[in-house]
Design a protein around this motif. Structure first.
Motif, PDB file in Angstrom:
ATOM      1  N   ARG A 147      -0.125   4.764  -1.854  1.00 16.37           N
ATOM      2  CA  ARG A 147      -0.135   6.066  -1.161  1.00 16.37           C
ATOM      3  C   ARG A 147       0.761   7.067  -1.885  1.00 16.37           C
ATOM      4  O   ARG A 147       0.395   8.249  -2.030  1.00 16.37           O
ATOM      5  CB  ARG A 147       0.300   5.884   0.291  1.00 16.37           C
ATOM      6  CG  ARG A 147      -0.708   5.146   1.157  1.00 16.37           C
ATOM      7  CD  ARG A 147      -0.321   5.184   2.632  1.00 16.37           C
ATOM      8  NE  ARG A 147      -1.286   4.434   3.437  1.00 16.37           N
ATOM      9  CZ  ARG A 147      -1.134   3.168   3.801  1.00 16.37           C
ATOM     10  NH1 ARG A 147      -0.033   2.495   3.449  1.00 16.37           N
ATOM     11  NH2 ARG A 147      -2.059   2.557   4.517  1.00 16.37           N
ATOM     12  N   LEU A 190      -7.903   4.816  -1.086  1.00 18.17           N
ATOM     13  CA  LEU A 190      -7.112   3.604  -0.884  1.00 18.17           C
ATOM     14  C   LEU A 190      -7.983   2.450  -0.386  1.00 18.17           C
ATOM     15  O   LEU A 190      -7.909   1.331  -0.902  1.00 18.17           O
ATOM     16  CB  LEU A 190      -5.975   3.879   0.102  1.00 18.17           C
ATOM     17  CG  LEU A 190      -5.062   2.688   0.416  1.00 18.17           C
ATOM     18  CD1 LEU A 190      -4.289   2.258  -0.816  1.00 18.17           C
ATOM     19  CD2 LEU A 190      -4.109   3.027   1.557  1.00 18.17           C
ATOM     20  N   SER A 193       0.816  -1.217   0.000  1.00 18.02           N
ATOM     21  CA  SER A 193       0.000   0.000   0.000  1.00 18.02           C
ATOM     22  C   SER A 193       0.846   1.262   0.000  1.00 18.02           C
ATOM     23  O   SER A 193       0.346   2.346  -0.315  1.00 18.02           O
ATOM     24  CB  SER A 193      -0.956   0.008   1.204  1.00 18.02           C
ATOM     25  OG  SER A 193      -2.049  -0.859   0.971  1.00 18.02           O
ATOM     26  N   ARG A 246      -7.583  10.746   0.304  1.00 19.61           N
ATOM     27  CA  ARG A 246      -6.724   9.721  -0.297  1.00 19.61           C
ATOM     28  C   ARG A 246      -6.822   8.402   0.468  1.00 19.61           C
ATOM     29  O   ARG A 246      -6.764   7.325  -0.135  1.00 19.61           O
ATOM     30  CB  ARG A 246      -5.278  10.215  -0.362  1.00 19.61           C
ATOM     31  CG  ARG A 246      -5.090  11.388  -1.322  1.00 19.61           C
ATOM     32  CD  ARG A 246      -3.641  11.563  -1.715  1.00 19.61           C
ATOM     33  NE  ARG A 246      -2.796  11.931  -0.605  1.00 19.61           N
ATOM     34  CZ  ARG A 246      -2.483  13.183  -0.264  1.00 19.61           C
ATOM     35  NH1 ARG A 246      -2.975  14.200  -0.974  1.00 19.61           N
ATOM     36  NH2 ARG A 246      -1.671  13.435   0.744  1.00 19.61           N
ATOM     37  N   ALA A 247      -6.996   8.471   1.780  1.00 24.20           N
ATOM     38  CA  ALA A 247      -7.166   7.250   2.572  1.00 24.20           C
ATOM     39  C   ALA A 247      -8.460   6.543   2.190  1.00 24.20           C
ATOM     40  O   ALA A 247      -8.507   5.308   2.118  1.00 24.20           O
ATOM     41  CB  ALA A 247      -7.145   7.573   4.065  1.00 24.20           C
TER      42      ALA A 247
END
Length: 286
Positions: free
Chosen positions: A47, A66, A43, A62-63
């Motif tokens: 990121r 993801l 990950s 962005r989290a």
């Protein structure tokens, strides 16, 4: 030993997915991957990609992307044994009508978006038997397992599959020259490709779709799979890209490759959680 263990693990996952049924496997795969995926070392690549390509999104956004990416990937894996049972609708089928009626050659470009495994059976439903270029798994037994599932996705003879490499390239070229429709996932890095922006960032990109289209003077049709839910999808087909009329062949290849990356960029920005951010798509920052 490691190869045998990997094969056994893949067999176990596929067996469990079959036992859960299509929707159950999609939900279970999505939930597990959404929880576990962000904790995995890989990950870090996603990121870094998100920070580079979507700097306007804050850390929380962005989290979420993801986690959504991992959920989509988990669902895609869970749905793999159930390809014949998946449901989809089609938008833009008129752009494929001439090919369905008269055949190719033609090139279908897409990316690792939504559940990309739906694309070949969706086109087969329209009467288009698309051959696909794919990256073979490092483990031959796993590669055979996955290709067996792909073969069962459509009735009749399996759709043509061309593994990346010299032998696969020759077979794909022959297939296209004989009037085939060739599917290419054009969103992965190619170190010896050409540098063209993707999401506004220079990216080494495979020129093969443009080279083939200009060689055969055939249409390049962009299409992607949107996820609507568990085992439900929408194939969105865009109008064919214009072939550059430049006398300079290299300039024409670069222009058409740029147009393909522009289309991919628009799709990814629209639904960023459905793209596979795990590829090392851009160079590492200095």
């Amino acid at each position: 030993m490691q190869s045998a263990f990997e094969t056994l693990a893949v067999r176990a996952v596929l067996a469990l997915a079959r036992r859960l049924g299509p929707v159950g496997a999609s939900h279970a795969g999505g939930a597990l991957a959404r929880w576990l995926g962000p904790l995995l070392p890989v990950s870090r690549i996603a990121r870094a990609n998100l920070a580079l390509a979507l700097p306007e999104r804050d850390a929380a956004q962005r989290a979420r992307i993801l986690r959504g990416m991992w959920e989509n990937l988990g669902r895609t894996v869970g749905e793999l044994p159930h390809l014949p049972a998946l449901k989809w609708e089609i938008v833009g089928a008129e752009h494929l009508a001439p090919i369905a009626a008269a055949g190719g050659p033609a090139i279908m470009v897409s990316g690792h978006i939504g559940n990309w495994e739906v694309l070949p059976p969706a086109l087969e439903r329209l009467g288009i038997r698309m051959g696909s270029v794919y990256r073979a798994a490092d483990n031959p037994a796993v590669d055979a397992l996955v290709n067996g599932l792909r073969a069962r996705a459509v009735p009749g003879p399996p759709l043509p599959l061309f593994p990346k490499g010299a032998q696969g390239a020759r077979a794909a070229l022959k297939f296209l020259s004989q009037g085939g429709v060739l599917g290419l996932l054009a969103d992965q890095k190619l170190n010896d490709g050409i540098e063209v922006p993707l999401l506004g960032v220079p990216a080494m990109t495979a020129p093969a779709p443009a080279q083939l289209a200009l060689r055969f003077h055939c249409p390049v049709i962009p299409g992607r799979i949107q996820r609507l839910g568990a085992c439900r999808f929408r194939l969105v087909v865009d109008p064919p890209l214009a072939l550059p009329g430049m006398a300079d062949r290299q300039a024409a290849i670069r222009a058409l490759t740029g147009a393909i990356n522009d289309r991919l960029s628009a799709w990814i920005r629209e639904r960023p959680e459905e793209w596979l951010w795990l590829h090392r798509r851009w160079p590492k920052p200095d």
